[in-house]
Design an enzyme around this catalytic site. Structure first.
Site, short mmCIF file in Angstrom:
data_model
loop_
_atom_site.label_atom_id
_atom_site.label_comp_id
_atom_site.label_asym_id
_atom_site.label_seq_id
_atom_site.Cartn_x
_atom_site.Cartn_y
_atom_site.Cartn_z
CG HIS A 1 -5.80 -9.76 0.66
ND1 HIS A 1 -4.90 -9.54 -0.36
CD2 HIS A 1 -6.74 -8.79 0.56
CE1 HIS A 1 -5.28 -8.48 -1.05
NE2 HIS A 1 -6.40 -8.01 -0.51
CE1 TYR B 1 -7.38 -6.24 -7.08
CE2 TYR B 1 -7.90 -7.30 -5.01
CZ TYR B 1 -7.65 -6.17 -5.74
OH TYR B 1 -7.67 -4.95 -5.11
CE LYS C 1 -8.10 -0.39 4.48
NZ LYS C 1 -8.56 -0.28 3.07
NE ARG D 1 -3.24 -4.57 -0.68
CZ ARG D 1 -2.70 -5.48 0.11
NH1 ARG D 1 -1.38 -5.61 0.17
NH2 ARG D 1 -3.45 -6.28 0.85
CG HIS E 1 -5.46 -0.47 -4.25
ND1 HIS E 1 -5.11 -1.01 -3.03
CD2 HIS E 1 -6.16 -1.43 -4.90
CE1 HIS E 1 -5.58 -2.24 -2.94
NE2 HIS E 1 -6.22 -2.52 -4.06
NE ARG F 1 -3.56 -2.26 2.74
CZ ARG F 1 -3.26 -3.45 3.26
NH1 ARG F 1 -2.04 -3.66 3.75
NH2 ARG F 1 -4.17 -4.40 3.31
#
Length: 314
Positions: free
Chosen positions: A289, A298, A185, A266, A263, A158
């Site tokens: 994740h 994705y 995050k 990433r 973004h 990020r």
């Protein structure tokens, strides 16, 4: 006979101030910056409407949502604005709008009007990345941008993570490096996460990093720094600077910069991994994740035409 002292309605000022600081610390710096922007916008709008911003009436907040909707603001921006106004009221000792039927109805109406599908920016896939890296000039700024783009892509990082990296966070290993991400995050408490960075033969993130650090004379401290127009290395980069670097790199190679964002690096790693058939769990080891549901978007998007139910009969 026991003496029962009355309980005050409010905390003493020093205790309340300390509690407020802790409440604010629970939110990320990026969220607080966005909240301040939204709150300033709300106060300005209230002044033009000659209504009180603090404490505001639920009808006032609902009308503000409606006016921003007419201005073309996105659903996420409108919802964040209400959260910012609620936060400001809570910090000032007033009731928030989290349970206000009028405000919640306004938000539901907004979502029905705009829809809830997120507006996704384009990923910088490996093909785009090769062109972006090749197009960077061999200046100090070009070397920095090349290193930043390559590492951001190779680590699925990020933009906030990129600008917070120190030289000491990267430990070279045979064939690559271990990168420590001290806070992110999904790790707001700072437990820390470590990922592997491959140098590879195409992106060569570590080679670009070495060229940048050697030329800039960076041996410790912040990894990525600003460079002034005279070519002097300065202080830290903002996460907004990362977004601008990505957009500019896209424009240089003939792409629409508005399609890309901070973004995109990433998303580009994840998308490129999915397109080449990499296992989702391996992708998640780099992207970190916690839920594969987000990652699945994705992977599914990259596989829509490669693995299709009608492949054998259409």
């Amino acid at each position: 006979m026991s003496l029962i002292l009355p309980v005050p309605d409010t905390l003493p000022a020093p205790l309340q101030s300390a509690a407020d600081r802790l409440a604010l610390a629970a939110r990320s710096p990026a969220t607080l910056r966005a909240y301040r922007t939204d709150w300033d916008a709300f106060v300005t709008w209230c002044r033009t409407q000659n209504v009180m911003p603090l404490p505001a009436q639920p009808e006032t907040v609902a009308a503000w949502v409606a006016s921003r909707l007419e201005q073309g603001r996105k659903a996420a921006t409108l919802a964040r604005g209400v959260a910012a106004v609620s936060c400001a009221h809570e910090m000032a000792g007033f009731e928030s709008f989290s349970r206000s039927r009028i405000v919640q109805d306004a938000l539901r109406g907004m979502r029905r009007t705009l829809g809830t599908a997120p507006s996704r920016k384009a990923p910088v896939t490996v093909a785009f990345m090769r062109h972006m890296l090749a197009a960077q000039p061999d200046t100090l700024i070009g070397l920095r941008n090349r290193a930043l783009l390559a590492l951001g892509f190779a680590g699925a990082l990020r933009r906030s993570e990129l600008v917070a990296l120190d030289v000491e966070d990267l430990v070279l290993q045979e064939g690559g490096a271990l990168l420590s991400i001290r806070r992110s995050k999904t790790d707001p408490d700072g437990a820390g996460q470590t990922i592997g960075i491959l140098n590879g033969s195409t992106i060569r993130a570590l080679d670009h990093l070495s060229a940048w650090c050697e030329t800039a004379g960076i041996t410790s401290g912040l990894l990525f720094r600003s460079v002034d127009r005279h070519g002097r290395v300065r202080g830290s980069l903002s996460d907004r600077s990362v977004a601008r670097i990505i957009k500019t790199a896209a424009e240089i190679v003939g792409l629409d910069p508005e399609r890309f964002s901070g973004h995109s690096l990433r998303a580009g790693f994840i998308t490129s991994g999915a397109e080449t058939g990499a296992d989702a769990l391996l992708i998640a080891e780099t992207s970190r994740h916690k839920s594969l549901d987000v990652l699945r978007h994705y992977v599914r998007h990259a596989s829509l035409l490669k693995v299709h139910a009608g492949q054998r009969f259409l």
